[in-house]
Write a protein that holds these residues in place. Structure first.
Motif, short mmCIF file in Angstrom:
data_model
loop_
_atom_site.label_atom_id
_atom_site.label_comp_id
_atom_site.label_asym_id
_atom_site.label_seq_id
_atom_site.Cartn_x
_atom_site.Cartn_y
_atom_site.Cartn_z
N GLU A 1 0.84 -1.20 0.00
CA GLU A 1 0.00 0.00 0.00
C GLU A 1 0.87 1.25 0.00
OE1 GLU A 1 -2.74 -0.18 3.26
OE2 GLU A 1 -4.16 -1.39 2.10
N HIS A 2 0.56 2.12 -0.94
CA HIS A 2 1.26 3.41 -1.00
C HIS A 2 0.30 4.47 -1.51
CE1 HIS A 2 4.45 6.18 -0.88
NE2 HIS A 2 4.84 6.12 -2.14
N TRP A 3 -0.18 4.28 -2.76
CA TRP A 3 -1.18 5.20 -3.31
C TRP A 3 -2.56 4.66 -2.92
CZ3 TRP A 3 0.34 9.69 -5.47
CH2 TRP A 3 1.66 9.78 -5.90
N VAL A 4 -2.99 4.95 -1.70
CA VAL A 4 -4.27 4.42 -1.24
C VAL A 4 -5.46 5.24 -1.75
CG1 VAL A 4 -3.33 3.29 0.80
CG2 VAL A 4 -4.04 5.68 0.94
N GLU A 5 -5.19 6.45 -2.22
CA GLU A 5 -6.22 7.27 -2.84
C GLU A 5 -5.60 7.93 -4.06
OE1 GLU A 5 -8.87 11.28 -1.99
OE2 GLU A 5 -8.26 10.03 -0.30
N THR A 6 -6.40 8.11 -5.09
CA THR A 6 -5.91 8.67 -6.35
C THR A 6 -5.09 9.93 -6.14
OG1 THR A 6 -7.84 7.79 -7.49
CG2 THR A 6 -6.62 9.54 -8.61
N ALA A 7 -3.83 9.89 -6.60
CA ALA A 7 -2.91 11.03 -6.54
C ALA A 7 -2.64 11.49 -5.11
CB ALA A 7 -3.43 12.19 -7.39
N SER A 8 -2.88 10.62 -4.12
CA SER A 8 -2.60 10.96 -2.72
C SER A 8 -2.01 9.74 -2.04
CB SER A 8 -3.90 11.37 -2.00
OG SER A 8 -4.51 12.47 -2.64
N HIS A 9 -0.68 9.72 -1.87
CA HIS A 9 -0.05 8.54 -1.33
C HIS A 9 0.17 8.64 0.17
CE1 HIS A 9 3.90 10.50 -0.90
NE2 HIS A 9 3.65 11.06 -2.07
N THR A 10 0.29 7.48 0.82
CA THR A 10 0.59 7.44 2.24
C THR A 10 2.06 7.84 2.43
OG1 THR A 10 1.15 5.10 2.06
CG2 THR A 10 -1.10 5.63 2.70
N PRO A 11 2.43 8.28 3.64
CA PRO A 11 3.80 8.73 3.85
C PRO A 11 4.86 7.67 3.57
CG PRO A 11 2.38 9.43 5.65
CD PRO A 11 1.58 8.48 4.81
N GLN A 12 4.52 6.40 3.79
CA GLN A 12 5.51 5.35 3.62
C GLN A 12 4.84 4.10 3.06
OE1 GLN A 12 7.62 4.41 7.19
NE2 GLN A 12 9.04 3.02 6.19
N ALA A 13 5.45 3.50 2.04
CA ALA A 13 4.93 2.26 1.49
C ALA A 13 5.09 1.14 2.53
CB ALA A 13 5.68 1.89 0.21
N ASP B 1 9.13 3.96 -4.22
CA ASP B 1 9.08 3.39 -2.88
C ASP B 1 8.55 1.96 -2.86
OD1 ASP B 1 10.09 5.72 -1.84
OD2 ASP B 1 8.14 6.53 -1.24
N SER B 2 7.45 1.73 -3.59
CA SER B 2 6.83 0.40 -3.58
C SER B 2 7.77 -0.65 -4.15
CB SER B 2 5.53 0.41 -4.39
OG SER B 2 4.56 1.24 -3.79
N MET B 3 8.46 -0.31 -5.22
CA MET B 3 9.35 -1.29 -5.86
C MET B 3 10.56 -1.58 -4.98
SD MET B 3 9.65 -3.32 -8.35
CE MET B 3 8.72 -2.81 -9.80
N GLU B 4 11.13 -0.55 -4.36
CA GLU B 4 12.27 -0.77 -3.46
C GLU B 4 11.88 -1.66 -2.29
OE1 GLU B 4 14.10 2.81 -2.16
OE2 GLU B 4 15.20 3.11 -4.03
N LEU B 5 10.71 -1.38 -1.72
CA LEU B 5 10.23 -2.19 -0.60
C LEU B 5 9.97 -3.62 -1.05
CD1 LEU B 5 9.17 -2.54 2.28
CD2 LEU B 5 6.94 -1.69 1.48
N ALA B 6 9.37 -3.80 -2.22
CA ALA B 6 9.06 -5.13 -2.73
C ALA B 6 10.33 -5.95 -2.93
CB ALA B 6 8.28 -5.03 -4.03
N ARG B 7 11.34 -5.34 -3.52
CA ARG B 7 12.58 -6.08 -3.77
C ARG B 7 13.25 -6.49 -2.46
NH1 ARG B 7 17.91 -6.26 -4.44
NH2 ARG B 7 18.71 -7.33 -6.30
N ASP B 8 13.30 -5.56 -1.51
CA ASP B 8 13.90 -5.89 -0.21
C ASP B 8 13.12 -7.00 0.49
OD1 ASP B 8 15.80 -3.96 -0.64
OD2 ASP B 8 14.84 -2.45 0.64
#
Length: 211
Positions: free
Chosen positions: A64-76, A102-109
């Motif tokens: 979860e990162h972009w939980v609302e259209t064009a408004s992302h949470t502070p941290q994935a 952010d999402s991709m970096e978190l996913a890879r880690d």
């Protein structure tokens, strides 16, 4: 004046981008054993890439990162944690787009730590090179100017959120709008025609108690 630049992406666009992405992966010589889709945006591209490359194993992690259209949470963040063994496997992690990265970096880690593959590479249909802090190993299209891409699996969610922004702004001025006026404001605010009729969006918003 356009407040949020939006581009409506079609199913044909998705197939073309995902197929081109598959070809780049194939041409690189990277042999993919397992695809890990980043849910939700990476689910459809992952399935198409798996089909083109002949990959039978497709897994998913929910970030979860972009939980609302064009408004992302502070941290994935990873929503549902689990572990498994992909020892000796070449993994490809797929998302629809890298915007902040952010999402991709978190996913890879997460995949490296919890799944333990031999190799984990990353891929997206689109990469916003001027905004993302990291670059995926493979991407089909580079985007220079930040844009909110409205993918076909997200039409309803995006439409409800974007129309909601208009209605909230008008409520502050106590201005009431009919569907034609909302469509006009939608075009003015986002620079595109709505992919779903405004009347249908309003009905769905009422059903979900959003208005």
């Amino acid at each position: 004046m356009v407040k949020i630049p939006v581009k409506v992406v079609t199913w044909d666009d998705i197939v073309k981008l995902s197929t081109n992405l598959s070809r780049k992966i194939r041409e690189s010589g990277y042999n993919v054993d397992v695809i890990v889709a980043i849910a939700r945006g990476g689910l459809v591209p992952s399935r198409i890439v798996a089909d083109v490359l002949g990959v039978m194993d497709v897994l998913s992690i929910k970030i979860e990162h972009w939980v609302e259209t064009a408004s992302h949470t502070p941290q994935a963040k990873v929503k549902y944690n689990y572990t498994l063994s992909l020892d000796g496997k070449n993994v490809l992690i797929i998302d629809d787009i890298t915007d902040t990265g952010d999402s991709m970096e978190l996913a890879r880690d997460y995949v490296m730590k919890n799944f333990h593959p031999e190799v984990a590479k990353t891929a997206t249909m689109q990469h916003i090179s001027t905004a993302s802090k990291s670059t995926p190993d493979f991407f089909a299209e580079e985007v220079r100017d930040w844009t909110w891409f409205m993918y076909p699996w997200n039409y309803w969610e995006d439409m409800i959120n974007l129309v909601g922004k208009i209605l909230k702004e008008k409520a502050e001025t106590k201005e009431k709008l009919d569907s034609n006026e909302i469509e006009r404001d939608f075009r003015d605010s986002y620079g595109v025609l709505p992919p779903i009729p405004i009347e249908d969006v309003i009905k769905e918003m009422q059903y979900r108690n959003k208005i």
